[in-house]
Design a protein around this motif. Structure first.
Motif, PDB file in Angstrom:
ATOM      1  N   ALA A  42      -4.715   3.294   7.466  1.00  0.00           N
ATOM      2  CA  ALA A  42      -4.556   2.553   6.205  1.00  0.00           C
ATOM      3  C   ALA A  42      -4.588   1.050   6.452  1.00  0.00           C
ATOM      4  O   ALA A  42      -5.201   0.296   5.694  1.00  0.00           O
ATOM      5  CB  ALA A  42      -3.245   2.955   5.523  1.00  0.00           C
ATOM      6  N   ILE A  43      -3.950   0.609   7.539  1.00  0.00           N
ATOM      7  CA  ILE A  43      -3.917  -0.821   7.864  1.00  0.00           C
ATOM      8  C   ILE A  43      -5.320  -1.319   8.213  1.00  0.00           C
ATOM      9  O   ILE A  43      -5.749  -2.382   7.776  1.00  0.00           O
ATOM     10  CB  ILE A  43      -2.942  -1.086   9.041  1.00  0.00           C
ATOM     11  N   VAL A  44      -6.043  -0.528   8.995  1.00  0.00           N
ATOM     12  CA  VAL A  44      -7.409  -0.891   9.388  1.00  0.00           C
ATOM     13  C   VAL A  44      -8.302  -1.018   8.144  1.00  0.00           C
ATOM     14  O   VAL A  44      -9.030  -2.001   7.972  1.00  0.00           O
ATOM     15  CB  VAL A  44      -7.997   0.173  10.359  1.00  0.00           C
ATOM     16  N   VAL A  45      -8.225  -0.010   7.267  1.00  0.00           N
ATOM     17  CA  VAL A  45      -9.047   0.002   6.053  1.00  0.00           C
ATOM     18  C   VAL A  45      -8.655  -1.141   5.120  1.00  0.00           C
ATOM     19  O   VAL A  45      -9.511  -1.866   4.608  1.00  0.00           O
ATOM     20  CB  VAL A  45      -8.919   1.363   5.324  1.00  0.00           C
ATOM     21  N   ALA A  46      -7.351  -1.340   4.920  1.00  0.00           N
ATOM     22  CA  ALA A  46      -6.869  -2.367   3.988  1.00  0.00           C
ATOM     23  C   ALA A  46      -7.225  -3.777   4.454  1.00  0.00           C
ATOM     24  O   ALA A  46      -7.431  -4.674   3.642  1.00  0.00           O
ATOM     25  CB  ALA A  46      -5.356  -2.245   3.805  1.00  0.00           C
ATOM     26  N   ALA A  47      -7.304  -3.952   5.769  1.00  0.00           N
ATOM     27  CA  ALA A  47      -7.669  -5.270   6.294  1.00  0.00           C
ATOM     28  C   ALA A  47      -9.116  -5.610   5.939  1.00  0.00           C
ATOM     29  O   ALA A  47      -9.467  -6.775   5.752  1.00  0.00           O
ATOM     30  CB  ALA A  47      -7.468  -5.310   7.807  1.00  0.00           C
ATOM     31  N   LYS A  48      -9.956  -4.565   5.807  1.00  0.00           N
ATOM     32  CA  LYS A  48     -11.369  -4.770   5.468  1.00  0.00           C
ATOM     33  C   LYS A  48     -11.590  -4.869   3.962  1.00  0.00           C
ATOM     34  O   LYS A  48     -12.388  -5.660   3.494  1.00  0.00           O
ATOM     35  CB  LYS A  48     -12.208  -3.597   5.986  1.00  0.00           C
ATOM     36  N   VAL A  49     -10.917  -3.983   3.239  1.00  0.00           N
ATOM     37  CA  VAL A  49     -11.116  -3.860   1.792  1.00  0.00           C
ATOM     38  C   VAL A  49      -9.773  -4.117   1.151  1.00  0.00           C
ATOM     39  O   VAL A  49      -8.918  -3.247   1.168  1.00  0.00           O
ATOM     40  CB  VAL A  49     -11.489  -2.401   1.429  1.00  0.00           C
ATOM     41  N   LYS A  50      -9.549  -5.295   0.573  1.00  0.00           N
ATOM     42  CA  LYS A  50      -8.222  -5.551   0.026  1.00  0.00           C
ATOM     43  C   LYS A  50      -7.975  -4.678  -1.208  1.00  0.00           C
ATOM     44  O   LYS A  50      -8.647  -4.820  -2.219  1.00  0.00           O
ATOM     45  CB  LYS A  50      -8.079  -7.026  -0.360  1.00  0.00           C
ATOM     46  N   PRO A  51      -7.019  -3.732  -1.110  1.00  0.00           N
ATOM     47  CA  PRO A  51      -6.781  -2.863  -2.263  1.00  0.00           C
ATOM     48  C   PRO A  51      -5.945  -3.570  -3.333  1.00  0.00           C
ATOM     49  O   PRO A  51      -5.171  -4.476  -3.024  1.00  0.00           O
ATOM     50  CB  PRO A  51      -6.000  -1.687  -1.664  1.00  0.00           C
ATOM     51  N   ASN A  52      -6.113  -3.133  -4.593  1.00  0.00           N
ATOM     52  CA  ASN A  52      -5.263  -3.608  -5.685  1.00  0.00           C
ATOM     53  C   ASN A  52      -4.018  -2.748  -5.787  1.00  0.00           C
ATOM     54  O   ASN A  52      -2.999  -3.162  -6.333  1.00  0.00           O
ATOM     55  CB  ASN A  52      -5.993  -3.525  -7.023  1.00  0.00           C
ATOM     56  N   ILE A  53      -4.125  -1.519  -5.286  1.00  0.00           N
ATOM     57  CA  ILE A  53      -3.013  -0.572  -5.357  1.00  0.00           C
ATOM     58  C   ILE A  53      -3.215   0.493  -4.274  1.00  0.00           C
ATOM     59  O   ILE A  53      -4.355   0.804  -3.924  1.00  0.00           O
ATOM     60  CB  ILE A  53      -2.926   0.075  -6.763  1.00  0.00           C
ATOM     61  N   ALA A  54      -2.103   1.002  -3.760  1.00  0.00           N
ATOM     62  CA  ALA A  54      -2.176   2.089  -2.780  1.00  0.00           C
ATOM     63  C   ALA A  54      -1.521   3.338  -3.363  1.00  0.00           C
ATOM     64  O   ALA A  54      -0.449   3.259  -3.956  1.00  0.00           O
ATOM     65  CB  ALA A  54      -1.464   1.683  -1.485  1.00  0.00           C
ATOM     66  N   LEU A  55      -2.194   4.470  -3.203  1.00  0.00           N
ATOM     67  CA  LEU A  55      -1.638   5.778  -3.593  1.00  0.00           C
ATOM     68  C   LEU A  55      -1.422   6.515  -2.289  1.00  0.00           C
ATOM     69  O   LEU A  55      -2.377   6.838  -1.586  1.00  0.00           O
ATOM     70  CB  LEU A  55      -2.637   6.572  -4.438  1.00  0.00           C
ATOM     71  N   VAL A  56      -0.159   6.758  -1.953  1.00  0.00           N
ATOM     72  CA  VAL A  56       0.159   7.229  -0.611  1.00  0.00           C
ATOM     73  C   VAL A  56       0.938   8.541  -0.637  1.00  0.00           C
ATOM     74  O   VAL A  56       1.962   8.658  -1.316  1.00  0.00           O
ATOM     75  CB  VAL A  56       0.993   6.151   0.131  1.00  0.00           C
ATOM     76  N   ASP A  57       0.445   9.501   0.125  1.00  0.00           N
ATOM     77  CA  ASP A  57       1.142  10.775   0.265  1.00  0.00           C
ATOM     78  C   ASP A  57       2.455  10.523   0.992  1.00  0.00           C
ATOM     79  O   ASP A  57       2.520   9.691   1.895  1.00  0.00           O
ATOM     80  CB  ASP A  57       0.250  11.720   1.098  1.00  0.00           C
ATOM     81  N   PHE A  58       3.512  11.235   0.586  1.00  0.00           N
ATOM     82  CA  PHE A  58       4.802  10.990   1.225  1.00  0.00           C
ATOM     83  C   PHE A  58       4.849  11.539   2.647  1.00  0.00           C
ATOM     84  O   PHE A  58       5.283  10.874   3.567  1.00  0.00           O
ATOM     85  CB  PHE A  58       5.938  11.593   0.397  1.00  0.00           C
ATOM     86  N   ARG A  59       4.380  12.764   2.820  1.00  0.00           N
ATOM     87  CA  ARG A  59       4.464  13.372   4.159  1.00  0.00           C
ATOM     88  C   ARG A  59       3.120  13.313   4.857  1.00  0.00           C
ATOM     89  O   ARG A  59       2.207  14.056   4.526  1.00  0.00           O
ATOM     90  CB  ARG A  59       4.914  14.818   4.031  1.00  0.00           C
ATOM     91  N   LEU A  60       3.016  12.430   5.824  1.00  0.00           N
ATOM     92  CA  LEU A  60       1.796  12.324   6.620  1.00  0.00           C
ATOM     93  C   LEU A  60       2.060  13.040   7.940  1.00  0.00           C
ATOM     94  O   LEU A  60       3.125  13.607   8.144  1.00  0.00           O
ATOM     95  CB  LEU A  60       1.442  10.848   6.813  1.00  0.00           C
ATOM     96  N   ARG A  61       1.086  13.014   8.846  1.00  0.00           N
ATOM     97  CA  ARG A  61       1.244  13.773  10.089  1.00  0.00           C
ATOM     98  C   ARG A  61       2.345  13.237  10.997  1.00  0.00           C
ATOM     99  O   ARG A  61       2.642  12.054  10.978  1.00  0.00           O
ATOM    100  CB  ARG A  61      -0.081  13.747  10.866  1.00  0.00           C
ATOM    101  N   ASN A  62       2.886  14.127  11.806  1.00  0.00           N
ATOM    102  CA  ASN A  62       3.931  13.776  12.780  1.00  0.00           C
ATOM    103  C   ASN A  62       5.112  13.134  12.058  1.00  0.00           C
ATOM    104  O   ASN A  62       5.560  13.646  11.062  1.00  0.00           O
ATOM    105  CB  ASN A  62       3.355  12.902  13.898  1.00  0.00           C
TER     106      ASN A  62
END
Length: 122
Positions: A42-62
């Motif tokens: 998410a950090i890598v992608v957001a650094a390239k494409v500045k998002p206006n909003i993030a929709l984030v799943d609560f439980r990610l891996r590990n």
């Protein structure tokens, strides 16, 4: 109804099917969509494409989770609007999210609910 056409939405979920489902919903609302499968991505992608909003799943891996992702994204972009999307309705988890003062959508998310939540927060 407010148009969402100028919005860039970052979707963070560790399941490909969920990311693609959200992409389809959001694109049908006119949003541009970027996706990531973890906080790091998410950090890598957001650094390239500045998002206006993030929709984030609560439980990610590990032991990665959506609150961590949002905190890291806000370190990059202070005040970034964010919504947690969760299939997990355990009270302690929902309490942690509420304490962080982040709105929550429970899966499966209906398109109208999604649209309203995005309009409200943006």
């Amino acid at each position: 109804t407010m148009s969402l056409e100028s919005l860039v939405v970052l979707v963070v979920d560790d399941e490909l099917s969920v990311r693609e489902g959200m992409r389809a919903l959001l694109e049908s609302l006119g949003c541009s969509v970027a996706t990531a499968d973890s906080s790091d991505m998410a950090i890598v992608v957001a650094a390239k494409v500045k998002p206006n909003i993030a929709l984030v799943d609560f439980r990610l891996r590990n032991d990665d989770d959506g609150l961590v992702t949002i905190a890291r994204l806000r370190h990059l972009y202070p005040g970034l609007p964010a919504i947690i999307v969760s299939g997990d309705t355990a009270p302690d988890r929902l309490l942690a999210i509420r304490k962080a003062d982040i709105p929550v959508l429970i899966k499966p998310v209906l398109i109208e609910t999604l649209r309203e939540a995005i309009v409200r927060i943006c």
